[in-house]
Design a protein around this motif. Structure first.
Motif, PDB file in Angstrom:
ATOM      1  N   LEU A 211       0.719  -1.251  -0.014  1.00 12.32           N
ATOM      2  CA  LEU A 211      -0.179   0.027  -0.167  1.00 12.32           C
ATOM      3  C   LEU A 211       0.685   1.218  -0.109  1.00 12.32           C
ATOM      4  N   ALA A 212       2.022   1.266   0.649  1.00 13.99           N
ATOM      5  CA  ALA A 212       2.610   2.452   0.768  1.00 13.99           C
ATOM      6  C   ALA A 212       3.820   2.533  -0.047  1.00 13.99           C
ATOM      7  N   GLY A 213       4.031   1.399  -0.724  1.00 16.33           N
ATOM      8  CA  GLY A 213       5.289   1.584  -1.774  1.00 16.33           C
ATOM      9  C   GLY A 213       6.698   1.403  -1.285  1.00 16.33           C
ATOM     10  N   ARG A 214       6.646   1.281   0.119  1.00 19.53           N
ATOM     11  CA  ARG A 214       7.944   1.321   0.861  1.00 19.53           C
ATOM     12  C   ARG A 214       7.949   0.037   2.009  1.00 19.53           C
ATOM     13  N   PRO A 215       8.700  -0.292   2.394  1.00 16.88           N
ATOM     14  CA  PRO A 215       8.539  -1.331   3.684  1.00 16.88           C
ATOM     15  C   PRO A 215       8.493  -0.514   4.957  1.00 16.88           C
TER      16      PRO A 215
ATOM     17  N   MET B  50     -11.769   7.388  11.500  1.00  8.72           N
ATOM     18  CA  MET B  50     -10.437   7.097  10.983  1.00  8.72           C
ATOM     19  C   MET B  50     -10.314   5.658  10.258  1.00  8.72           C
ATOM     20  N   LEU B  51     -10.905   4.701  10.900  1.00  3.77           N
ATOM     21  CA  LEU B  51     -10.786   3.170  10.607  1.00  3.77           C
ATOM     22  C   LEU B  51     -11.675   3.071   9.091  1.00  3.77           C
ATOM     23  N   GLU B  52     -12.845   3.900   9.189  1.00  8.58           N
ATOM     24  CA  GLU B  52     -13.639   4.019   7.948  1.00  8.58           C
ATOM     25  C   GLU B  52     -12.807   4.546   6.804  1.00  8.58           C
ATOM     26  N   ILE B  53     -12.090   5.535   7.024  1.00  6.17           N
ATOM     27  CA  ILE B  53     -11.217   6.140   5.938  1.00  6.17           C
ATOM     28  C   ILE B  53     -10.287   4.974   5.480  1.00  6.17           C
ATOM     29  N   VAL B  54      -9.583   4.276   6.085  1.00  3.76           N
ATOM     30  CA  VAL B  54      -8.611   3.299   6.018  1.00  3.76           C
ATOM     31  C   VAL B  54      -9.471   2.262   4.983  1.00  3.76           C
TER      32      VAL B  54
ATOM     33  N   TYR C 115      -2.153   8.113   6.799  1.00  3.06           N
ATOM     34  CA  TYR C 115      -0.943   8.572   7.366  1.00  3.06           C
ATOM     35  C   TYR C 115      -1.249   9.632   8.376  1.00  3.06           C
ATOM     36  N   ASN C 116      -0.365   9.845   9.340  1.00  4.06           N
ATOM     37  CA  ASN C 116      -0.330  11.102  10.176  1.00  4.06           C
ATOM     38  C   ASN C 116      -1.395  11.186  11.222  1.00  4.06           C
ATOM     39  N   TYR C 117      -1.738   9.906  11.684  1.00  5.13           N
ATOM     40  CA  TYR C 117      -2.903   9.893  12.502  1.00  5.13           C
ATOM     41  C   TYR C 117      -2.249  10.254  14.145  1.00  5.13           C
TER      42      TYR C 117
ATOM     43  N   MET D 177      -0.389   9.390  24.614  1.00  3.21           N
ATOM     44  CA  MET D 177      -0.664  10.152  23.212  1.00  3.21           C
ATOM     45  C   MET D 177       0.167   9.304  22.108  1.00  3.21           C
ATOM     46  N   ILE D 178      -0.439   9.066  21.024  1.00  2.89           N
ATOM     47  CA  ILE D 178       0.305   8.414  19.692  1.00  2.89           C
ATOM     48  C   ILE D 178       0.368   9.634  18.696  1.00  2.89           C
ATOM     49  N   TYR D 179       1.413   9.513  18.133  1.00  5.63           N
ATOM     50  CA  TYR D 179       1.770  10.467  16.964  1.00  5.63           C
ATOM     51  C   TYR D 179       2.157   9.743  15.821  1.00  5.63           C
ATOM     52  N   ASP D 180       1.858  10.632  14.499  1.00  6.33           N
ATOM     53  CA  ASP D 180       2.371  10.132  13.270  1.00  6.33           C
ATOM     54  C   ASP D 180       1.922   8.606  13.045  1.00  6.33           C
ATOM     55  N   GLY D 181       0.857   8.189  13.119  1.00  2.52           N
ATOM     56  CA  GLY D 181       0.470   6.907  13.003  1.00  2.52           C
ATOM     57  C   GLY D 181       0.174   6.620  11.652  1.00  2.52           C
ATOM     58  N   ALA D 182       0.278   5.402  11.091  1.00  2.00           N
ATOM     59  CA  ALA D 182      -0.238   4.985   9.929  1.00  2.00           C
ATOM     60  C   ALA D 182      -1.056   3.777  10.177  1.00  2.00           C
ATOM     61  N   VAL D 183      -2.221   3.759   9.286  1.00  2.00           N
ATOM     62  CA  VAL D 183      -3.260   2.640   9.508  1.00  2.00           C
ATOM     63  C   VAL D 183      -3.437   2.111   8.422  1.00  2.00           C
ATOM     64  N   TRP D 184      -3.608   0.621   8.152  1.00  2.00           N
ATOM     65  CA  TRP D 184      -3.845   0.093   6.770  1.00  2.00           C
ATOM     66  C   TRP D 184      -4.292  -1.102   6.730  1.00  2.00           C
ATOM     67  N   GLN D 185      -5.028  -1.376   5.608  1.00  2.00           N
ATOM     68  CA  GLN D 185      -5.724  -2.738   5.585  1.00  2.00           C
ATOM     69  C   GLN D 185      -4.766  -3.753   5.365  1.00  2.00           C
ATOM     70  N   LEU D 186      -5.174  -4.901   5.786  1.00  2.00           N
ATOM     71  CA  LEU D 186      -4.434  -6.034   5.761  1.00  2.00           C
ATOM     72  C   LEU D 186      -5.114  -6.974   4.638  1.00  2.00           C
TER      73      LEU D 186
END
Length: 155
Positions: free
Chosen positions: A20-24, A95-99, A106-108, A121-130
């Motif tokens: 999804l991200a195009g990078r590891p 946010m999960l619906e956007i995923v 990104y940037n969650y 607090m959590i910062y700079d999160g990325a959330v992705w579909q499996l």
């Protein structure tokens, strides 16, 4: 410490991110066993939950376990919605619906709660579909940092 998983590997989670991200997933150069490093030594959290209606965690790296204060066995019985306080769950759900729609976010950032109800607090999160190779969704994964502006130079 043995991997925290339920027939899910960090390799599968990482492969989905890469697709999804195009990078590891982020790791310093020269690591001989990147997957072991991601599980045991990464300075950021990696978690995954299944695709059930009320999903439970199916993976957590060591950093995530330290953030949420669960044991490796305990986290596998935790519904992922409980990682946010009741007042913060609507924002998390949105946010999960956007995923679901976009595949990755990104940037969650936002507040989370540990096993004892303590907020962090959590910062700079990325959330992705499996997704499987056939395109079947089997969960969602997330990575996040717990310090806003502190990152290794390789990040």
């Amino acid at each position: 410490m043995a991997p925290v998983q339920n027939d899910i590997s960090i390799r599968q989670i990482s492969d989905c991110f890469h697709q999804l991200a195009g990078r590891p997933l982020y790791a310093p150069p020269g690591i001989s066993d990147v997957y072991r490093w991601l599980h045991e030594e990464a300075p950021y959290a990696i978690l995954a939950h299944n695709a059930e209606a009320d999903p439970c965690f199916i993976y957590a790296n060591n950093y995530a376990l330290s953030c949420f204060k669960y044991s490796p066995d305990e986290i596998l019985s935790v519904h992922s919605r409980l990682s946010a306080s009741a007042q913060d769950r609507p924002q998390r759900a949105a946010m999960l619906e956007i995923v679901v729609r976009d595949g990755i976010v990104y940037n969650y950032s936002g507040p989370r709660v540990d096993k004892f109800g303590n907020s962090f607090m959590i910062y700079d999160g990325a959330v992705w579909q499996l997704r499987s190779a056939a395109g079947e969704i089997w969960g969602q994964a997330a990575l996040f940092w717990t310090e806003k502006d502190r990152r290794p130079e390789w990040y």
